[in-house]
Design an enzyme around this catalytic site. Structure first.
Site, PDB file in Angstrom:
ATOM      1  N   SER A  16      -8.956  -8.098 -16.443  1.00  0.00           N
ATOM      2  CA  SER A  16      -8.950  -6.845 -17.200  1.00  0.00           C
ATOM      3  C   SER A  16      -9.122  -7.140 -18.683  1.00  0.00           C
ATOM      4  CB  SER A  16      -7.632  -6.083 -16.991  1.00  0.00           C
ATOM      5  OG  SER A  16      -7.486  -5.645 -15.668  1.00  0.00           O
ATOM      6  N   SER A  66     -10.168   0.262 -19.312  1.00  0.00           N
ATOM      7  CA  SER A  66      -9.696   1.451 -20.045  1.00  0.00           C
ATOM      8  C   SER A  66      -8.183   1.350 -20.211  1.00  0.00           C
ATOM      9  CB  SER A  66     -10.082   2.723 -19.287  1.00  0.00           C
ATOM     10  OG  SER A  66     -11.479   2.785 -19.110  1.00  0.00           O
ATOM     11  N   CYS A 101       0.312  -3.414 -15.991  1.00  0.00           N
ATOM     12  CA  CYS A 101      -0.946  -4.101 -15.689  1.00  0.00           C
ATOM     13  C   CYS A 101      -0.634  -5.583 -15.606  1.00  0.00           C
ATOM     14  CB  CYS A 101      -2.003  -3.837 -16.757  1.00  0.00           C
ATOM     15  SG  CYS A 101      -3.522  -4.806 -16.467  1.00  0.00           S
ATOM     16  N   ASN A 103      -2.666  -8.065 -14.842  1.00  0.00           N
ATOM     17  CA  ASN A 103      -3.684  -8.917 -15.447  1.00  0.00           C
ATOM     18  C   ASN A 103      -3.481  -9.045 -16.952  1.00  0.00           C
ATOM     19  OD1 ASN A 103      -5.773 -10.030 -13.567  1.00  0.00           O
ATOM     20  ND2 ASN A 103      -5.806  -7.907 -12.879  1.00  0.00           N
ATOM     21  N   LYS A 271      -0.723   2.299  -5.785  1.00  0.00           N
ATOM     22  CA  LYS A 271      -2.022   1.770  -5.408  1.00  0.00           C
ATOM     23  C   LYS A 271      -2.200   1.906  -3.903  1.00  0.00           C
ATOM     24  CE  LYS A 271      -2.868   0.339  -9.605  1.00  0.00           C
ATOM     25  NZ  LYS A 271      -3.715   1.174 -10.485  1.00  0.00           N
ATOM     26  N   HIS A 307     -11.400  -1.780  -6.723  1.00  0.00           N
ATOM     27  CA  HIS A 307     -11.324  -2.730  -7.832  1.00  0.00           C
ATOM     28  C   HIS A 307     -12.311  -3.873  -7.613  1.00  0.00           C
ATOM     29  CE1 HIS A 307      -9.451  -5.581 -10.698  1.00  0.00           C
ATOM     30  NE2 HIS A 307      -8.947  -4.499 -11.270  1.00  0.00           N
ATOM     31  N   MET A 311      -5.986  -6.240  -8.926  1.00  0.00           N
ATOM     32  CA  MET A 311      -5.018  -5.982  -9.988  1.00  0.00           C
ATOM     33  C   MET A 311      -3.881  -6.995  -9.869  1.00  0.00           C
ATOM     34  SD  MET A 311      -6.284  -3.248  -8.192  1.00  0.00           S
ATOM     35  CE  MET A 311      -5.027  -2.280  -7.365  1.00  0.00           C
TER      36      MET A 311
END
Length: 389
Positions: A16, A66, A101, A103, A271, A307, A311
């Site tokens: 990411s 994003s 997140c 990553n 998720k 993805h 993730m």
């Protein structure tokens, strides 16, 4: 109209990338949560963008790119950095603060060191710095093992991460006590549940709060093999609608929302992922993945799309579920007890380690570990029209 000029760093972490801010560099009215902060960060990224391109912002118009991060010296005892993550919607004026997140976590330690957020007494001149991160969104501890050379963060190296084009320095990330802060690891108390989804049917699911709330499905129950790449799903509006319906009803059953309509305002979590036993396939880069080199296949959706890799937080959920005998993830990997798992994702493979044990009849995992990498892409100032503030 003038523009605000805000110090910022554009960083890649794992698969990411996002815009990183030190909290005290933000305008005063954006240093606390609320509409002003959200409006500012939306404009930084370039959302909402009905064209889906983020042409007038720093976003990359995908769920992996994003992203925004706000960091400060930790207010939590025995921690170095407070880490707040915001997942920015692309076509809606919305930032989801409900999860982490994983990553970008790999970049948090490096940013903290380079920006003076970590006490110098804790930093070796050469060696590995252990940066203690307090993840504010989910109220959990993460340890980033950041390589140092001559008193500075080392970013270049030969560690290769599937889903990232170029090698870099390896950063081990430990997610401590990763069960999500919103309840039990298994919110229903079951390793496997039946999820009734209107218009789709009754599906076997493992619903877990670890790293990030995740709903695991068997690939064959929803018509997939587990070898799919992005184009097989992201161009299929019917499939995307099916996954979103499953996600919404799973969120309701996990107790994350009180009403099915609330799922629209909670896009980042939970998720949805589907699993299958090991099979050979060709990754998105053209790399051949042998059946013998993986334990299982996993494909996961983020912000409504498959993805391109995995993730980091979902990898924590995968590693945790794989370590617990009887979950769908564990069964897809062959069942039994295991302390690590190598899974295949669209861009290649990833190894994640976890140790599970039962305490008073409840499963617990003390730590989940994986290796990522991180690098500063650009640093300086991001400019935002002054009317935002």
């Amino acid at each position: 109209m003038t523009q605000l000029k805000i110090p910022a760093t554009y960083m890649r972490g794992g698969t990411s990338k996002g815009v990183f801010f030190a909290l005290n560099d933000l305008p005063a009215d954006a240093q606390t949560p609320g509409e002003v902060r959200d409006a500012l960060l939306l404009r930084v990224i370039g959302s909402p963008d009905p064209y889906g391109k983020h042409t007038d912002g720093m976003g990359g118009a995908t769920s992996s790119t994003s992203k925004t991060v706000i960091l400060s010296k930790s207010e939590k005892a025995d921690h170095d950095v407070d880490y707040l993550f915001g997942q920015v919607a692309i076509d809606k004026p919305f930032i989801d603060w409900s999860g982490n997140c994983g990553n970008l976590t790999a970049a948090v330690g490096a940013f903290g060191i380079s920006n003076g957020l970590v006490d110098k007494s804790r930093l070796p001149t050469n060696g590995i710095a252990q940066v203690r991160i307090w993840q504010v969104n989910i109220q959990k501890t993460i340890i980033a093992h950041v390589p140092m050379v001559d008193g500075a963060v080392r970013e270049t190296g030969d560690f290769e991460l599937d889903g990232v084009t170029f090698p870099a320095a390896e950063v081990q990330v430990d997610f401590v006590d990763p069960a999500d802060g919103e309840g039990d690891m298994f919110p229903t108390g079951n390793l496997v549940d039946t999820l009734d989804v209107p218009g789709i049917g009754s599906l076997s699911v493992t619903m877990i709060n670890a790293g990030i709330p995740t709903i695991f499905l068997n690939a064959d129950e929803i018509g997939y093999q587990g070898t799919e790449l992005q184009e097989a799903i992201n161009g299929d509006e019917k499939a995307l609608a099916m996954f979103e319906t499953i996600r919404a009803h799973g969120a309701l059953k996990m107790g994350l929302i009180d009403d099915i309509e609330q799922a629209q305002m909670r896009q980042h979590t939970p998720k949805v992922a589907f699993v299958a036993g090991p099979q050979a396939y060709i990754s998105s880069s053209g790399k051949a993945i042998a059946q013998t080199n993986i334990d299982l296949l996993v494909r996961a959706l983020s912000m409504g799309k498959l993805h391109h890799a995995m993730m980091g937080t979902a990898a924590v959920a995968i590693g945790t579920a794989a370590a617990i005998p009887g979950t769908l993830v564990n069964l897809a990997a062959g069942g039994g007890e295991r302390e690590s798992v190598i899974f295949g994702h669209p861009s290649g493979t990833l190894k994640v380690g976890a140790q599970a044990h039962q305490y008073n009849g409840r499963w617990q995992v003390n730590k989940v570990s994986m290796s990522r990498s991180a690098r500063v892409l650009m640093e300086g100032w991001v400019r935002v029209p002054n009317a935002i503030s």
